[in-house]
Write a protein that holds these residues in place. Structure first.
Motif, PDB file in Angstrom:
ATOM      1  N   ALA A 118       0.818  -1.311  -0.028  1.00 26.15           N
ATOM      2  CA  ALA A 118       0.135   0.095   0.004  1.00 26.15           C
ATOM      3  C   ALA A 118       0.906   1.166  -0.163  1.00 26.15           C
ATOM      4  N   THR A 119       2.116   1.071   0.563  1.00 28.32           N
ATOM      5  CA  THR A 119       3.096   2.447   0.687  1.00 28.32           C
ATOM      6  C   THR A 119       3.475   2.903  -0.985  1.00 28.32           C
ATOM      7  N   LYS A 120       3.165   2.090  -2.016  1.00 29.93           N
ATOM      8  CA  LYS A 120       3.514   2.215  -3.176  1.00 29.93           C
ATOM      9  C   LYS A 120       2.256   2.647  -4.079  1.00 29.93           C
ATOM     10  N   MET A 121       1.324   3.004  -3.462  1.00 27.43           N
ATOM     11  CA  MET A 121       0.103   3.032  -4.143  1.00 27.43           C
ATOM     12  C   MET A 121      -0.421   4.656  -3.781  1.00 27.43           C
ATOM     13  N   SER A 122      -1.265   5.043  -4.790  1.00 26.03           N
ATOM     14  CA  SER A 122      -2.163   6.267  -4.556  1.00 26.03           C
ATOM     15  C   SER A 122      -3.309   5.916  -3.801  1.00 26.03           C
TER      16      SER A 122
END
Length: 198
Positions: free
Chosen positions: A158-162
């Motif tokens: 999730a840290t890589k997602m908008s």
């Protein structure tokens, strides 16, 4: 470059931690198999026992027919065998297809492994939304032992997602419903003529 250096930084783990996780995964499959051992004339129990002993050729020979019959646990394990080249030739595409069959039926370990496949692009195109969807479902459906690991990886992806991507993944996870048992169309029908399935 070492293989672990090709992983995203949040997935890099020490060899010791990776070994511990592999052992945990093997035990999860072994314990799950013991619970299911009563059916299919003992084939499941023999398959899980062979897998637990590291006899992957025998495990694959017993698990593949069960997977083709729609057994979600067997499908997930066959995917794992293909992903890691244990008892069968390594093939990420075949692994992802078996994970998909088991994941659609609600197997949390297969959902987790399919989520990782989408995150890494192993056998499927990289797709963080689908990765997150499967990781959300895996974390929600996991047993006590796996839940922390599944949740940690879900949160790391999730840290890589908008925010929009996270919302899309959450919506897909909420709308997901388990599918009845099914098997994939054999991949080799769509492969070049030189491909042989075994």
């Amino acid at each position: 470059m070492r293989p672990e250096e090709t992983l995203p930084s949040f997935l890099r783990v020490t060899r010791r931690a990776a070994g511990a996780f592999a052992l945990t995964l093997a035990l999860v499959f072994a314990f799950t198999g013991q619970a299911l051992a009563g059916g299919k004339d003992g084939t499941q129990s023999r398959a899980y026992a062979a897998y637990a002993k590291g006899d992957y050729v025998t495990a694959a020979a017993l698990l593949i027919p069960l997977a083709w019959q729609g057994d979600a646990k067997a499908q997930g394990m066959v995917g794992y065998l293909y992903e890691n080249g244990k008892g069968v030739p390594q093939d990420f595409v075949v692994a992802a297809q078996w994970y998909g069959c088991a994941a659609e039926q609600g197997d949390p370990t297969a959902q987790y492994l399919l989520g990782l496949a989408y995150d890494k692009g192993r056998g499927v195109p990289i797709d963080v939304v689908l990765s997150q969807k499967w990781l959300i479902l895996a974390a929600a459906r996991a047993g006590k032992q796996e839940r922390d690991t599944f949740t940690r990886i879900r949160d790391a992806v999730a840290t890589k997602m908008s925010r929009a991507q996270i919302a899309a993944a959450q919506e897909q996870a909420i709308l997901w419903m388990p599918a009845p048992p099914y098997v994939p169309q054999p991949l080799w029908l769509n492969r070049p003529r030189s491909f042989t399935p075994f």
